[in-house]
Design a protein around this motif. Structure first.
Motif, PDB file in Angstrom:
ATOM      1  N   PRO A   1      -3.949  -2.850  -7.851  1.00 33.66           N
ATOM      2  CA  PRO A   1      -2.908  -3.870  -7.658  1.00 33.66           C
ATOM      3  C   PRO A   1      -3.193  -5.168  -8.420  1.00 33.66           C
ATOM      4  CG  PRO A   1      -3.322  -2.752  -5.594  1.00 33.66           C
ATOM      5  CD  PRO A   1      -4.362  -2.254  -6.564  1.00 33.66           C
ATOM      6  N   ARG A   2      -4.434  -5.608  -8.413  1.00 36.89           N
ATOM      7  CA  ARG A   2      -4.777  -6.846  -9.125  1.00 36.89           C
ATOM      8  C   ARG A   2      -4.563  -6.695 -10.627  1.00 36.89           C
ATOM      9  NH1 ARG A   2      -9.575  -7.463  -7.168  1.00 36.89           N
ATOM     10  NH2 ARG A   2     -10.851  -6.626  -8.856  1.00 36.89           N
ATOM     11  N   TRP A   3      -5.019  -5.571 -11.196  1.00 35.12           N
ATOM     12  CA  TRP A   3      -4.888  -5.366 -12.640  1.00 35.12           C
ATOM     13  C   TRP A   3      -3.427  -5.207 -13.055  1.00 35.12           C
ATOM     14  CZ3 TRP A   3      -9.325  -1.303 -12.195  1.00 35.12           C
ATOM     15  CH2 TRP A   3     -10.555  -1.976 -12.148  1.00 35.12           C
ATOM     16  N   LEU A   4      -2.627  -4.529 -12.233  1.00 34.86           N
ATOM     17  CA  LEU A   4      -1.207  -4.389 -12.553  1.00 34.86           C
ATOM     18  C   LEU A   4      -0.505  -5.747 -12.542  1.00 34.86           C
ATOM     19  CD1 LEU A   4       0.023  -1.168 -10.693  1.00 34.86           C
ATOM     20  CD2 LEU A   4       0.035  -1.583 -13.157  1.00 34.86           C
ATOM     21  N   GLN A   5      -0.817  -6.562 -11.553  1.00 36.87           N
ATOM     22  CA  GLN A   5      -0.178  -7.873 -11.466  1.00 36.87           C
ATOM     23  C   GLN A   5      -0.613  -8.782 -12.608  1.00 36.87           C
ATOM     24  OE1 GLN A   5       0.789  -8.534  -6.788  1.00 36.87           O
ATOM     25  NE2 GLN A   5      -1.383  -8.429  -7.296  1.00 36.87           N
ATOM     26  N   GLN A   6      -1.865  -8.668 -13.004  1.00 34.48           N
ATOM     27  CA  GLN A   6      -2.320  -9.431 -14.172  1.00 34.48           C
ATOM     28  C   GLN A   6      -1.575  -8.979 -15.423  1.00 34.48           C
ATOM     29  OE1 GLN A   6      -6.544  -8.661 -14.083  1.00 34.48           O
ATOM     30  NE2 GLN A   6      -6.977 -10.343 -12.676  1.00 34.48           N
ATOM     31  N   TYR A   7      -1.334  -7.673 -15.532  1.00 38.25           N
ATOM     32  CA  TYR A   7      -0.671  -7.141 -16.723  1.00 38.25           C
ATOM     33  C   TYR A   7       0.773  -7.613 -16.817  1.00 38.25           C
ATOM     34  CZ  TYR A   7       1.187  -3.919 -20.179  1.00 38.25           C
ATOM     35  OH  TYR A   7       1.808  -3.393 -21.290  1.00 38.25           O
ATOM     36  N   ILE A   8       1.511  -7.564 -15.692  1.00 37.44           N
ATOM     37  CA  ILE A   8       2.933  -7.936 -15.762  1.00 37.44           C
ATOM     38  C   ILE A   8       3.141  -9.443 -15.613  1.00 37.44           C
ATOM     39  CG2 ILE A   8       3.575  -5.688 -14.811  1.00 37.44           C
ATOM     40  CD1 ILE A   8       4.572  -7.376 -12.318  1.00 37.44           C
ATOM     41  N   GLY A   9       2.097 -10.152 -15.186  1.00 35.71           N
ATOM     42  CA  GLY A   9       2.202 -11.597 -15.068  1.00 35.71           C
ATOM     43  C   GLY A   9       2.953 -12.075 -13.846  1.00 35.71           C
ATOM     44  N   GLY A  10       2.832 -11.354 -12.741  1.00 31.96           N
ATOM     45  CA  GLY A  10       3.496 -11.764 -11.506  1.00 31.96           C
ATOM     46  C   GLY A  10       3.120 -10.855 -10.357  1.00 31.96           C
ATOM     47  N   GLU A  11       3.588 -11.197  -9.160  1.00 30.53           N
ATOM     48  CA  GLU A  11       3.237 -10.434  -7.969  1.00 30.53           C
ATOM     49  C   GLU A  11       4.162  -9.235  -7.780  1.00 30.53           C
ATOM     50  OE1 GLU A  11       2.953 -12.763  -4.461  1.00 30.53           O
ATOM     51  OE2 GLU A  11       1.351 -14.054  -5.236  1.00 30.53           O
ATOM     52  N   LEU A  12       3.568  -8.129  -7.345  1.00 32.10           N
ATOM     53  CA  LEU A  12       4.300  -6.923  -6.984  1.00 32.10           C
ATOM     54  C   LEU A  12       4.123  -6.672  -5.493  1.00 32.10           C
ATOM     55  CD1 LEU A  12       3.065  -4.746  -9.978  1.00 32.10           C
ATOM     56  CD2 LEU A  12       5.435  -5.513  -9.659  1.00 32.10           C
ATOM     57  N   GLN A  13       4.992  -5.851  -4.923  1.00 26.86           N
ATOM     58  CA  GLN A  13       4.888  -5.472  -3.518  1.00 26.86           C
ATOM     59  C   GLN A  13       4.284  -4.068  -3.435  1.00 26.86           C
ATOM     60  OE1 GLN A  13       5.723  -7.821  -1.193  1.00 26.86           O
ATOM     61  NE2 GLN A  13       6.116  -9.091  -3.014  1.00 26.86           N
ATOM     62  N   PHE A  14       3.131  -3.942  -2.772  1.00 28.44           N
ATOM     63  CA  PHE A  14       2.428  -2.664  -2.718  1.00 28.44           C
ATOM     64  C   PHE A  14       2.486  -2.056  -1.320  1.00 28.44           C
ATOM     65  CE2 PHE A  14       0.586  -4.792  -6.355  1.00 28.44           C
ATOM     66  CZ  PHE A  14       0.483  -3.768  -7.287  1.00 28.44           C
ATOM     67  N   SER A  15       2.760  -0.746  -1.278  1.00 25.85           N
ATOM     68  CA  SER A  15       2.645   0.045  -0.055  1.00 25.85           C
ATOM     69  C   SER A  15       1.583   1.107  -0.292  1.00 25.85           C
ATOM     70  CB  SER A  15       3.981   0.707   0.294  1.00 25.85           C
ATOM     71  OG  SER A  15       4.994  -0.256   0.482  1.00 25.85           O
ATOM     72  N   HIS A  16       0.958   1.589   0.799  1.00 30.62           N
ATOM     73  CA  HIS A  16      -0.147   2.535   0.666  1.00 30.62           C
ATOM     74  C   HIS A  16       0.051   3.709   1.621  1.00 30.62           C
ATOM     75  CE1 HIS A  16      -2.574  -0.411  -1.652  1.00 30.62           C
ATOM     76  NE2 HIS A  16      -1.922  -1.283  -0.912  1.00 30.62           N
ATOM     77  N   VAL A  17      -0.170   4.923   1.111  1.00 29.61           N
ATOM     78  CA  VAL A  17      -0.144   6.122   1.950  1.00 29.61           C
ATOM     79  C   VAL A  17      -1.387   6.954   1.645  1.00 29.61           C
ATOM     80  CG1 VAL A  17       2.364   6.217   2.194  1.00 29.61           C
ATOM     81  CG2 VAL A  17       1.270   7.392   0.275  1.00 29.61           C
ATOM     82  N   ARG A  18      -1.752   7.812   2.615  1.00 29.11           N
ATOM     83  CA  ARG A  18      -2.934   8.664   2.460  1.00 29.11           C
ATOM     84  C   ARG A  18      -2.589  10.110   2.757  1.00 29.11           C
ATOM     85  NH1 ARG A  18      -8.038   5.801   5.509  1.00 29.11           N
ATOM     86  NH2 ARG A  18      -8.072   3.834   4.365  1.00 29.11           N
ATOM     87  N   GLY A  19      -3.437  11.002   2.250  1.00 29.54           N
ATOM     88  CA  GLY A  19      -3.274  12.418   2.538  1.00 29.54           C
ATOM     89  C   GLY A  19      -1.926  12.936   2.085  1.00 29.54           C
ATOM     90  N   HIS A  20      -1.260  13.690   2.971  1.00 30.84           N
ATOM     91  CA  HIS A  20       0.038  14.258   2.633  1.00 30.84           C
ATOM     92  C   HIS A  20       1.198  13.382   3.094  1.00 30.84           C
ATOM     93  CE1 HIS A  20      -2.516  17.869   2.131  1.00 30.84           C
ATOM     94  NE2 HIS A  20      -1.648  18.160   1.195  1.00 30.84           N
ATOM     95  N   ASP A  21       0.894  12.204   3.636  1.00 33.85           N
ATOM     96  CA  ASP A  21       1.969  11.267   3.974  1.00 33.85           C
ATOM     97  C   ASP A  21       2.670  10.830   2.695  1.00 33.85           C
ATOM     98  OD1 ASP A  21       1.255  11.428   6.612  1.00 33.85           O
ATOM     99  OD2 ASP A  21       0.091   9.570   6.624  1.00 33.85           O
ATOM    100  N   PHE A  22       3.992  10.864   2.721  1.00 33.36           N
ATOM    101  CA  PHE A  22       4.769  10.490   1.538  1.00 33.36           C
ATOM    102  C   PHE A  22       6.180  10.166   2.006  1.00 33.36           C
ATOM    103  CE2 PHE A  22       6.455  11.404  -2.873  1.00 33.36           C
ATOM    104  CZ  PHE A  22       5.638  10.490  -3.520  1.00 33.36           C
ATOM    105  N   PRO A  23       6.733   9.034   1.594  1.00 33.48           N
ATOM    106  CA  PRO A  23       8.055   8.649   2.091  1.00 33.48           C
ATOM    107  C   PRO A  23       9.139   9.656   1.704  1.00 33.48           C
ATOM    108  CG  PRO A  23       6.964   6.810   0.978  1.00 33.48           C
ATOM    109  CD  PRO A  23       6.156   8.033   0.683  1.00 33.48           C
TER     110      PRO A  23
END
Length: 222
Positions: free
Chosen positions: A141-163
């Motif tokens: 998340p930190r590297w992506l935000q540095q790359y695009i030059g702004g804040e992103l909204q991150f969600s996290h899932v584990r295992g077979h959980d998937f929206p």
């Protein structure tokens, strides 16, 4: 995994950092599987930490056929390894082994379309306890935000959980899926394609955010 990358009898140099996320007393599964694959095809490998990489290269009479690094060390390793030596990461090898590398590469290129405020879904196949500066929860998340030059909204899932509904997300970033079989990973890629959402994996995303994406893909002729 290594078809066309390291010839029989060739030498692969593996860069394995030992940091807080490394388990005590053993290597992680992608590293072990890579070593076994190299041995199965009657090739050789040398395993070093990132701080011994230059010394290892200096002691070789000829350059290795391939250097494979932990994705988190891409930046420092790419500076040390000559441009003439193919370089990639364990995670990118697993995007080829477990999924569809071409589709994941295309998804990774969509990072350039991300804008501040948009949503990214981070997916881990296993359920390890997150540590300080965790790769999926903090570093990427930190590297992506540095790359695009702004804040992103991150969600996290584990295992077979998937929206069920992927429409809120502009990008899905999946781990290397070393604990899954290929069908499980391909199913997740297909879900994203059906929803029109780009999907990448950890190693590809790190290479893109670190601006060494073309070099990390050079061994695959993509």
């Amino acid at each position: 995994m290594l078809t066309g990358l390291a010839p029989t009898g060739g030498l692969a140099l593996l860069v394995v950092p030992i940091d807080l996320e490394a388990p005590k007393g053993r290597l992680i599964l992608p590293q072990v599987q890579t070593i076994r694959t190299i041995l199965d095809q009657d090739s050789w490998c040398i395993v070093v930490k990132e701080n011994a990489l230059q010394a290892a290269l200096d002691r070789l009479n000829q350059p290795p056929d391939l250097v494979i690094t932990d994705s988190q060390a891409f930046s420092e390793v790419s500076v040390i390894v000559p441009d003439s030596v193919p370089l990639t990461s364990f995670s990118i090898l697993f995007s080829r082994l477990k999924g569809d590398l071409s589709l994941l590469v295309n998804g990774t290129r969509q990072i350039d379309q991300l804008r501040p405020g948009q949503q990214v879904l981070m997916c881990e196949s296993c359920s390890h306890h997150p540590l300080e500066d965790d790769i999926g929860r903090e570093k990427i998340p930190r590297w992506l935000q540095q790359y695009i030059g702004g804040e992103l909204q991150f969600s996290h899932v584990r295992g077979h959980d998937f929206p069920e509904d992927l429409s809120p997300y502009q990008l899905v970033v999946q781990c290397g899926a070393c604990m899954w079989n290929r069908r499980e990973m391909l199913t997740r890629i297909e879900r994203c394609q059906q929803a029109g959402v780009a999907i990448s994996n950890y190693g590809l995303t790190i290479a893109f955010a670190k601006v060494i994406f073309p070099r990390a893909l050079q061994p695959f002729n993509l």
